[in-house]
Design an enzyme around this catalytic site. Structure first.
Site, PDB file in Angstrom:
ATOM      1  N   SER A   1       0.827  -1.305   0.051  1.00  0.00           N
ATOM      2  CA  SER A   1      -0.183  -0.026   0.033  1.00  0.00           C
ATOM      3  C   SER A   1       0.882   1.232   0.142  1.00  0.00           C
ATOM      4  CB  SER A   1      -0.986  -0.091   1.126  1.00  0.00           C
ATOM      5  OG  SER A   1      -0.269   0.131   2.207  1.00  0.00           O
TER       6      SER A   1
ATOM      7  N   LYS B   1      -0.018   5.023   6.466  1.00  0.00           N
ATOM      8  CA  LYS B   1      -0.602   5.799   5.348  1.00  0.00           C
ATOM      9  C   LYS B   1      -0.035   7.333   5.316  1.00  0.00           C
ATOM     10  CE  LYS B   1      -3.163   2.282   4.393  1.00  0.00           C
ATOM     11  NZ  LYS B   1      -2.695   1.291   3.622  1.00  0.00           N
TER      12      LYS B   1
END
Length: 146
Positions: free
Chosen positions: A47, A95
């Site tokens: 990710s 993130k």
């Protein structure tokens, strides 16, 4: 001969005492630093590629995350943060902050095309958009989850 053995034994005892006293000072200091200032995290998965874990192979990247800024909510666009996963609170996800409270975000597949980030929230996304469980899936996250 005896004096040499006595000297070595005394040296060994002094070395051992210094090691033990240093250990009992270093451990609490290290625990405090990791609890209050920063901690080390492993980055696994795709990710955050290519920024983190670029090869996605057998050796995940290791990052040092700043707890002090997060504790004071000094989070800015572009920062990489670790948050509790909305899907599994036992898991942390890493993130990038795309939007802070008050920002308008053009989403990548969220239920609304444009979203205003509410007060006390962040919009986070993975760098590898096709392989990321992020705000485009679950929406803005509360700052308290950092």
């Amino acid at each position: 001969m005896r004096s040499i053995i006595a000297q070595r034994t005394g040296f060994g005892r002094r070395y051992f005492k210094a090691f033990v006293s240093g250990f009992f000072v270093a451990v609490p200091v290290t625990v405090t630093v990791l609890d209050r200032l920063a901690y080390v995290a492993r980055v696994e998965g795709a990710s955050m590629q290519p920024s983190l874990n670029p090869d996605g192979g057998s050796s995940p990247d290791v990052v040092l995350l700043n707890r002090w800024s997060v504790r004071n909510y000094q989070v800015h666009r572009g920062d990489i943060v670790s948050v509790l996963s909305p899907k599994d609170p036992q898991q942390k996800i890493i993130k990038r902050v795309i939007g802070i409270e008050g920002d308008f975000i053009k989403t990548l597949g969220y239920k609304n095309r444009y979203v205003r980030v509410p007060d006390g929230h962040l919009w986070i996304e993975g760098d590898h958009h096709g392989h990321s469980f992020d705000s485009n899936t679950f929406g803005p996250i509360k700052l308290l989850l950092l």
